[in-house]
Write a protein that holds these residues in place. Structure first.
Motif, mmCIF file in Angstrom:
data_model
loop_
_atom_site.group_PDB
_atom_site.id
_atom_site.type_symbol
_atom_site.label_atom_id
_atom_site.label_comp_id
_atom_site.label_asym_id
_atom_site.label_seq_id
_atom_site.Cartn_x
_atom_site.Cartn_y
_atom_site.Cartn_z
ATOM 1 N N MET A 8 44.933 -78.445 4.689
ATOM 2 C CA MET A 8 45.155 -77.948 6.042
ATOM 3 C C MET A 8 43.822 -78.012 6.763
ATOM 4 O O MET A 8 42.823 -77.491 6.282
ATOM 5 C CB MET A 8 45.674 -76.508 6.026
ATOM 6 C CG MET A 8 47.064 -76.362 5.442
ATOM 7 S SD MET A 8 48.320 -77.383 6.255
ATOM 8 C CE MET A 8 48.406 -76.627 7.847
ATOM 9 N N ASP A 9 43.818 -78.644 7.912
ATOM 10 C CA ASP A 9 42.582 -78.857 8.655
ATOM 11 C C ASP A 9 42.271 -77.653 9.540
ATOM 12 O O ASP A 9 42.498 -77.672 10.750
ATOM 13 C CB ASP A 9 42.675 -80.137 9.479
ATOM 14 C CG ASP A 9 41.342 -80.546 10.059
ATOM 15 O OD1 ASP A 9 40.396 -79.751 9.988
ATOM 16 O OD2 ASP A 9 41.253 -81.663 10.582
ATOM 17 N N ASP A 10 41.739 -76.613 8.923
ATOM 18 C CA ASP A 10 41.390 -75.408 9.666
ATOM 19 C C ASP A 10 40.080 -75.557 10.435
ATOM 20 O O ASP A 10 39.671 -74.673 11.157
ATOM 21 C CB ASP A 10 41.333 -74.195 8.739
ATOM 22 C CG ASP A 10 40.384 -74.387 7.574
ATOM 23 O OD1 ASP A 10 39.783 -75.471 7.445
ATOM 24 O OD2 ASP A 10 40.255 -73.445 6.771
ATOM 25 N N GLU A 11 39.437 -76.719 10.297
ATOM 26 C CA GLU A 11 38.199 -76.999 11.033
ATOM 27 C C GLU A 11 38.491 -77.505 12.450
ATOM 28 O O GLU A 11 37.648 -77.375 13.332
ATOM 29 C CB GLU A 11 37.356 -78.049 10.304
ATOM 30 C CG GLU A 11 36.881 -77.623 8.934
ATOM 31 C CD GLU A 11 35.604 -76.820 8.978
ATOM 32 O OE1 GLU A 11 34.739 -77.114 9.819
ATOM 33 O OE2 GLU A 11 35.481 -75.891 8.173
ATOM 34 N N THR A 12 39.662 -78.111 12.655
ATOM 35 C CA THR A 12 39.963 -78.677 13.980
ATOM 36 C C THR A 12 41.275 -78.131 14.535
ATOM 37 O O THR A 12 41.274 -77.152 15.253
ATOM 38 C CB THR A 12 39.989 -80.223 13.953
ATOM 39 O OG1 THR A 12 40.972 -80.653 13.016
ATOM 40 C CG2 THR A 12 38.644 -80.801 13.572
ATOM 41 N N ASP A 13 42.392 -78.741 14.167
ATOM 42 C CA ASP A 13 43.659 -78.412 14.818
ATOM 43 C C ASP A 13 44.695 -77.743 13.920
ATOM 44 O O ASP A 13 45.825 -77.522 14.336
ATOM 45 C CB ASP A 13 44.257 -79.672 15.430
ATOM 46 C CG ASP A 13 44.467 -80.775 14.405
ATOM 47 O OD1 ASP A 13 44.342 -80.519 13.197
ATOM 48 O OD2 ASP A 13 44.741 -81.912 14.829
ATOM 49 N N GLY A 14 44.345 -77.438 12.682
ATOM 50 C CA GLY A 14 45.278 -76.773 11.778
ATOM 51 C C GLY A 14 46.351 -77.670 11.199
ATOM 52 O O GLY A 14 47.234 -77.200 10.482
ATOM 53 N N LYS A 15 46.294 -78.966 11.462
ATOM 54 C CA LYS A 15 47.295 -79.890 10.933
ATOM 55 C C LYS A 15 46.955 -80.270 9.497
ATOM 56 O O LYS A 15 45.816 -80.168 9.061
ATOM 57 C CB LYS A 15 47.362 -81.151 11.791
ATOM 58 C CG LYS A 15 47.903 -80.899 13.178
ATOM 59 C CD LYS A 15 48.057 -82.184 13.939
ATOM 60 C CE LYS A 15 48.641 -81.894 15.322
ATOM 61 N NZ LYS A 15 48.820 -83.121 16.089
ATOM 62 N N GLU A 16 47.994 -80.706 8.805
ATOM 63 C CA GLU A 16 47.798 -81.173 7.435
ATOM 64 C C GLU A 16 47.232 -82.590 7.492
ATOM 65 O O GLU A 16 47.696 -83.435 8.244
ATOM 66 C CB GLU A 16 49.128 -81.144 6.688
ATOM 67 C CG GLU A 16 48.978 -81.201 5.200
ATOM 68 C CD GLU A 16 50.281 -80.890 4.476
ATOM 69 O OE1 GLU A 16 50.204 -80.316 3.391
ATOM 70 O OE2 GLU A 16 51.358 -81.218 4.993
ATOM 71 N N ARG A 17 46.196 -82.835 6.695
ATOM 72 C CA ARG A 17 45.534 -84.138 6.672
ATOM 73 C C ARG A 17 45.445 -84.636 5.229
ATOM 74 O O ARG A 17 45.523 -83.863 4.281
ATOM 75 C CB ARG A 17 44.130 -84.052 7.255
ATOM 76 C CG ARG A 17 44.110 -83.592 8.684
ATOM 77 C CD ARG A 17 43.028 -84.265 9.484
ATOM 78 N NE ARG A 17 42.958 -83.716 10.820
ATOM 79 C CZ ARG A 17 43.775 -84.010 11.818
ATOM 80 N NH1 ARG A 17 44.747 -84.851 11.635
ATOM 81 N NH2 ARG A 17 43.628 -83.454 13.002
#
Length: 123
Positions: A8-17
């Protein structure tokens, strides 16, 4: 090394990467052997790099890897240092050649980049 790292990309937009860590490692390896025409040494820097790839925990770890250009990691392994001398890449032709080398590698690997938004079609 596990093939991919999904987070989970909690550094930018919260989307799964998805970070294609084995493909990223293969690219670094190919930069060393095919682009720089150097021998792939399993020195301290190389082993630390592999260890870091194998122990990714979160988005911060992925972005730490991605904040440096791949040639930085390749030169670091070649020179066995975390702070490589990058003068070899100062030549614009060399940089452009590396960009083309990367485009070809990504195309052959069937990905757009080493880090992408995750969807079920990624696996």
């Amino acid at each position: 090394m596990e093939k991919d790292f999904i987070f989970m990309d909690d550094e930018t937009d919260g989307k799964e990467r998805i970070f294609y860590r084995s493909i990223f490692y293969s690219y670094i390896r190919n930069l060393i052997t095919d682009f720089f025409n150097a021998k792939l040494e399993y020195n301290d820097t190389h082993l630390r790099f592999i260890s870091f790839l194998e122990t990714l925990e979160d988005a911060g770890d992925v972005y730490f890897l991605m904040h440096e250009m791949p040639y930085h990691w390749a030169l670091g392994i070649i020179q066995n240092t975390a702070e490589p001398n990058e003068e070899i890449m100062l030549d614009e032709n060399k940089k452009n050649n590396e960009l083309e080398f990367c485009k070809q590698f990504l195309s052959t690997s069937n990905i757009n980049y080493f880090l992408e938004e995750f969807s079920s079609s990624n696996v």
